[in-house]
Scaffold this active site. Structure first.
Site, short mmCIF file in Angstrom:
data_model
loop_
_atom_site.label_atom_id
_atom_site.label_comp_id
_atom_site.label_asym_id
_atom_site.label_seq_id
_atom_site.Cartn_x
_atom_site.Cartn_y
_atom_site.Cartn_z
N GLY A 8 0.83 -1.21 0.00
CA GLY A 8 0.00 0.00 0.00
C GLY A 8 0.86 1.25 0.00
O GLY A 8 0.39 2.34 0.35
N ARG A 12 -2.59 6.85 0.73
CA ARG A 12 -2.59 7.89 1.79
C ARG A 12 -1.89 7.39 3.04
O ARG A 12 -1.03 8.06 3.61
CB ARG A 12 -4.04 8.27 2.16
CG ARG A 12 -4.67 9.26 1.22
CD ARG A 12 -6.10 9.57 1.66
NE ARG A 12 -6.95 8.41 1.49
CZ ARG A 12 -7.59 8.11 0.37
NH1 ARG A 12 -7.51 8.92 -0.66
NH2 ARG A 12 -8.33 7.03 0.26
N THR A 89 -5.67 -2.88 6.83
CA THR A 89 -6.69 -2.79 5.79
C THR A 89 -8.06 -3.20 6.34
O THR A 89 -8.15 -4.17 7.08
CB THR A 89 -6.32 -3.73 4.61
OG1 THR A 89 -5.03 -3.37 4.15
CG2 THR A 89 -7.31 -3.62 3.47
N ASN A 114 -8.22 -0.08 13.48
CA ASN A 114 -7.83 1.28 13.83
C ASN A 114 -6.61 1.18 14.73
O ASN A 114 -6.65 0.49 15.75
CB ASN A 114 -8.98 1.99 14.55
CG ASN A 114 -8.75 3.48 14.62
OD1 ASN A 114 -7.72 3.92 15.14
ND2 ASN A 114 -9.67 4.26 14.11
N HIS A 144 -16.42 9.80 7.74
CA HIS A 144 -15.11 9.78 7.08
C HIS A 144 -15.12 10.62 5.81
O HIS A 144 -16.17 10.91 5.26
CB HIS A 144 -14.71 8.34 6.72
CG HIS A 144 -14.19 7.55 7.88
ND1 HIS A 144 -15.02 6.86 8.73
CD2 HIS A 144 -12.93 7.36 8.34
CE1 HIS A 144 -14.30 6.27 9.67
NE2 HIS A 144 -13.01 6.55 9.46
N HIS A 145 -13.93 10.93 5.33
CA HIS A 145 -13.69 11.66 4.07
C HIS A 145 -14.38 10.97 2.87
O HIS A 145 -14.66 9.76 2.92
CB HIS A 145 -12.18 11.74 3.82
CG HIS A 145 -11.50 10.40 3.87
ND1 HIS A 145 -11.35 9.62 2.76
CD2 HIS A 145 -10.97 9.70 4.90
CE1 HIS A 145 -10.74 8.49 3.10
NE2 HIS A 145 -10.50 8.51 4.40
N LYS A 148 -13.21 7.41 1.14
CA LYS A 148 -13.29 6.09 1.79
C LYS A 148 -14.18 5.14 1.00
O LYS A 148 -15.29 5.50 0.62
CB LYS A 148 -13.79 6.24 3.24
CG LYS A 148 -13.75 4.92 3.98
CD LYS A 148 -13.69 5.09 5.47
CE LYS A 148 -13.69 3.74 6.18
NZ LYS A 148 -12.51 2.92 5.90
N THR A 155 -13.56 0.29 11.92
CA THR A 155 -13.54 0.71 13.33
C THR A 155 -14.95 0.67 13.92
O THR A 155 -15.15 0.19 15.04
CB THR A 155 -12.99 2.15 13.43
OG1 THR A 155 -11.74 2.19 12.77
CG2 THR A 155 -12.86 2.60 14.86
P1 NAD Z 1 -5.53 4.45 -0.53
O1 NAD Z 1 -6.57 4.10 -1.56
O2 NAD Z 1 -5.01 5.85 -0.46
O3 NAD Z 1 -4.26 3.49 -0.69
C1 NAD Z 1 -4.35 2.12 -0.97
C2 NAD Z 1 -3.01 1.65 -1.49
O4 NAD Z 1 -3.08 0.23 -1.71
C3 NAD Z 1 -2.60 2.28 -2.82
O5 NAD Z 1 -1.22 2.53 -2.84
C4 NAD Z 1 -2.94 1.18 -3.85
O6 NAD Z 1 -2.11 1.25 -5.00
C5 NAD Z 1 -2.62 -0.05 -3.02
N1 NAD Z 1 -3.34 -1.21 -3.55
C6 NAD Z 1 -4.68 -1.38 -3.67
N2 NAD Z 1 -4.95 -2.55 -4.26
C7 NAD Z 1 -3.76 -3.13 -4.53
C8 NAD Z 1 -3.37 -4.36 -5.14
N3 NAD Z 1 -4.28 -5.24 -5.60
N4 NAD Z 1 -2.04 -4.65 -5.22
C9 NAD Z 1 -1.12 -3.79 -4.76
N5 NAD Z 1 -1.42 -2.61 -4.18
C10 NAD Z 1 -2.73 -2.28 -4.08
O7 NAD Z 1 -6.17 4.03 0.85
P2 NAD Z 1 -5.72 4.44 2.34
O8 NAD Z 1 -6.55 5.61 2.80
O9 NAD Z 1 -4.25 4.51 2.42
O10 NAD Z 1 -6.26 3.19 3.16
C11 NAD Z 1 -5.78 1.89 2.91
C12 NAD Z 1 -6.52 0.89 3.82
O11 NAD Z 1 -6.20 1.18 5.19
C13 NAD Z 1 -8.05 0.97 3.72
O12 NAD Z 1 -8.58 -0.32 3.86
C14 NAD Z 1 -8.43 1.84 4.91
O13 NAD Z 1 -9.75 1.63 5.36
C15 NAD Z 1 -7.42 1.37 5.92
N6 NAD Z 1 -7.13 2.30 7.01
C16 NAD Z 1 -6.89 1.73 8.22
C17 NAD Z 1 -6.55 2.52 9.29
C18 NAD Z 1 -6.22 1.86 10.60
O14 NAD Z 1 -5.96 2.56 11.59
N7 NAD Z 1 -6.18 0.54 10.65
C19 NAD Z 1 -6.47 3.91 9.13
C20 NAD Z 1 -6.71 4.47 7.89
C21 NAD Z 1 -7.04 3.65 6.82
#
Ligand code: NAD
Length: 254
Positions: A8, A12, A89, A114, A144-145, A148, A155
């Protein structure tokens, strides 16, 4: 230095996790997995690959903030090349959860919808409040933004699970995620989980406990996404010291 593999990277959260790793001399970003056909600007020396076995061979621990499809593929690859894992994720399928359970018999996994300290505490408070205010109607609202992709947030689902567990209920049987039309009166055991999307809100979760004559609302506001990145790296540091098992953020923070 602990060699961290990141799934990832360009996202973001991935960018912020990279920032936190750079700020901490105990860690080094050693490998990045990307989708075939895509490219990223990774620092020199970082292994960038679309092959999971190469990705895993180049790191000692994996942190994943990507998408359910990518997480699913990662879990399958970890069966062949095990590494301690932190999964952030959200929106994973029941099949992914079963696979994660199975994998956790041989590797330590932190699964945290989270990674903030505040939400870990909110979960504990929600458990206590649901028990003490046994007659209260529970309604969870998350905001959320607009980027999402999944709803309700992971969470909010974890908070709902916490409330259900504290009352001995099965969440699948009592969860309501939206009301529209002639839905009838609210059932006593219902747990509402409602999603709002808009603007650039990092994440707001409110667990409301509504009684006759009074109500309690427990609210957490995330004001910076970096909070999650810092929590994820704290979990990375912790997970490499653990035996096989499935852990959560409460375990990490205790
Ligand atoms: P985002 O869309 O900005 O980033 C996702 C990333 O994953 C991108 O770089 C994308 O290229 C990559 N990706 C997606 N599918 C892929 C694949 N098949 N192969 C390789 N790379 C792949 O999203 P984000 O805001 O960074 O959030 C990512 C995840 O984290 C989401 O599921 C979100 O809900 C979760 N999240 C969790 C927390 C936490 O505290 N656990 C906090 C924020 C976001």
């Amino acid at each position: 230095m602990l060699k961290v593999g990141l799934l990832g990277y360009g996202g973001r959260m991935g960018r912020l996790i990279d920032e936190v790793i750079l700020e901490d001399s105990r860690f080094i970003l050693s490998s990045v997995y990307i989708r075939s056909g895509s490219s990223v600007d990774a620092p020199k020396g970082v292994c960038v690959t679309n092959d999971f076995s190469v990705f895993l061979e180049h790191c000692e621990v994996v942190v994943d903030f990507s998408s359910p499809i990518a997480t699913s593929a990662l879990l399958e690859a970890l069966e062949k090349t095990p590494r301690p894992l932190v999964v952030g994720t959200t929106g994973l399928s029941p099949k992914d959860h079963s696979l994660m359970e199975r994998l956790s018999q041989s590797i330590p996994i932190v699964y945290a919808t989270n990674t903030s300290r505040g939400i870990a505490l909110l979960n504990e408070l929600a458990y206590l409040a649901s028990q003490r205010l046994r007659d209260a109607d529970i309604e969870i609202i998350e905001i959320h933004h607009h980027h999402k992709k999944d709803a309700p947030s992971g969470t909010a689902m974890t908070l709902a699970e916490t409330c259900a567990q504290s009352r001995g209920l099965e969440l699948d049987k009592v969860r309501v995620s939206g009301r529209d039309g002639a839905v009838g009166a609210r059932g006593q055991d219902e747990i509402g989980v409602l999603s709002v999307r808009g603007g650039d809100i990092v994440g707001k979760h409110c667990v409301g406990l509504y009684c006759d004559g009074e109500y309690l609302e427990l609210t957490h506001n995330a004001t910076s996404r970096k909070t999650f990145a810092k929590g994820a790296i704290e979990a990375v540091r912790w997970v490499v010291t653990k035996q096989a098992g499935l852990y959560n953020m409460k375990d990490v923070l205790e």
